[in-house]
Design a protein around this motif. Structure first.
Motif, PDB file in Angstrom:
ATOM      1  N   GLU A 181       0.833  -1.199   0.000  1.00  0.00           N
ATOM      2  CA  GLU A 181       0.000   0.000   0.000  1.00  0.00           C
ATOM      3  C   GLU A 181       0.870   1.252   0.000  1.00  0.00           C
ATOM      4  O   GLU A 181       1.803   1.374   0.801  1.00  0.00           O
ATOM      5  CB  GLU A 181      -0.924   0.005   1.224  1.00  0.00           C
ATOM      6  N   LEU A 182       0.540   2.169  -0.892  1.00  0.00           N
ATOM      7  CA  LEU A 182       1.302   3.411  -1.023  1.00  0.00           C
ATOM      8  C   LEU A 182       0.967   4.413   0.077  1.00  0.00           C
ATOM      9  O   LEU A 182       1.853   5.096   0.598  1.00  0.00           O
ATOM     10  CB  LEU A 182       1.011   4.032  -2.400  1.00  0.00           C
ATOM     11  N   LEU A 183      -0.307   4.517   0.439  1.00  0.00           N
ATOM     12  CA  LEU A 183      -0.753   5.552   1.373  1.00  0.00           C
ATOM     13  C   LEU A 183      -0.478   5.123   2.813  1.00  0.00           C
ATOM     14  O   LEU A 183      -0.959   4.090   3.273  1.00  0.00           O
ATOM     15  CB  LEU A 183      -2.240   5.842   1.175  1.00  0.00           C
ATOM     16  N   SER A 184       0.279   5.950   3.533  1.00  0.00           N
ATOM     17  CA  SER A 184       0.771   5.557   4.857  1.00  0.00           C
ATOM     18  C   SER A 184      -0.348   5.401   5.880  1.00  0.00           C
ATOM     19  O   SER A 184      -0.271   4.536   6.757  1.00  0.00           O
ATOM     20  CB  SER A 184       1.802   6.577   5.354  1.00  0.00           C
ATOM     21  N   ASN A 185      -1.395   6.228   5.814  1.00  0.00           N
ATOM     22  CA  ASN A 185      -2.495   6.095   6.767  1.00  0.00           C
ATOM     23  C   ASN A 185      -3.175   4.735   6.638  1.00  0.00           C
ATOM     24  O   ASN A 185      -3.530   4.098   7.637  1.00  0.00           O
ATOM     25  CB  ASN A 185      -3.530   7.203   6.550  1.00  0.00           C
ATOM     26  N   LEU A 186      -3.381   4.293   5.407  1.00  0.00           N
ATOM     27  CA  LEU A 186      -3.998   2.996   5.188  1.00  0.00           C
ATOM     28  C   LEU A 186      -3.065   1.865   5.600  1.00  0.00           C
ATOM     29  O   LEU A 186      -3.507   0.853   6.166  1.00  0.00           O
ATOM     30  CB  LEU A 186      -4.392   2.836   3.719  1.00  0.00           C
TER      31      LEU A 186
END
Length: 254
Positions: free
Chosen positions: A139-144
């Motif tokens: 996953e690229l997005l850190s929050n996810l």
């Protein structure tokens, strides 16, 4: 479900030890046990994600997307992706589990990858129904990614002891930078419905290097000649998504 795996059998055994499930198990035989196993899997997934809802993940993705646009303007993003490519959505877990069990032959030597794994639902679906050596979400997005990692911590504490094959991992990375999926992956899920053509082409360039016999599951066909010269489209079927019904395409590396 007409096929069984070690993990499905293990979950069913755990379910029979549960008072609510024992009564159902005593009333059914043969293939109907697989339906009970499926019910147990979906119950476990719902319980695992009770505090990590679709709405929570969607909000996390929007916050991360804003931060990424700021980074893009500052020139700190190595790869440029369109906003549509980062839109958050989830596959229906019942349909995805059925697809894995019915149409993706595998064993404990296989590695499952989800490219754009979000909060990790598809990864855990693969883990609960599959005998993969490891299930990995990129996953690229850190929050996810952080959300998926929190779910993994809960899984390790309360759920993994119910399974025979237990390994789950999440990596925060651009899928174009992480080469494990095409070097080692034997079953790769790509939720590419809204991926831009440039991203799809770059994925296809790496996918052609996957090992013979590997499966690739996606939501939109790959059209390139190089890709289709080495991958055979072996199955096409509809599956529910968070935004409605979509087709899934199963390719196998020749």
């Amino acid at each position: 479900m007409s096929k069984s795996t070690d993990n499905l059998h293990s979950l069913l055994k755990d379910g029979v030890n549960d008072n609510n499930t024992r009564g159902e198990a005593n009333r059914i035989i043969s293939d109907d046990l697989h339906q009970l196993a499926q019910k147990k899997v979906l119950h476990e997934l719902d319980s695992l994600y009770e505090e990590y809802t679709f709405a929570t993940a969607k909000d996390a993705s929007l916050t991360d997307d804003l931060q990424r646009r700021i980074s893009k303007n500052n020139g700190t993003c190595e790869h440029e992706h369109t906003e549509d490519s980062l839109v958050y959505g989830e596959i229906d877990l019942k349909g995805f589990c059925e697809l894995l069990v019915h149409h993706i032959p595998h064993n404990s030597d296989d590695l499952f990858y989800d490219l754009g794994s979000g909060s990790g639902r598809a990864v855990f679906a693969a883990r609960f129904v599959g005998d993969f050596r490891e299930c990995v979400g990129i996953e690229l997005l850190s929050n996810l990614h952080e959300m998926a990692s929190s779910v993994r911590s809960l899984y390790r504490f309360q759920y993994q002891h119910k399974l025979i094959h237990q390994n789950v991992n999440f990596v925060c990375s651009d899928l174009l930078d992480y080469d494990g999926w095409w070097k080692d992956g034997t079953v790769v899920y790509i939720p590419n419905l809204l991926f831009d053509d440039n991203l799809k082409d770059q994925i296809a360039e790496k996918a052609v290097r996957m090992r013979t016999g590997a499966f690739l599951i996606c939501l939109k066909k790959f059209e390139g000649a190089a890709f289709n010269s080495v991958f055979e489209l072996v199955k096409e079927r509809p599956v529910a998504m968070s935004w409605g019904e979509s087709n899934t395409y199963i390719y196998q590396r020749q």
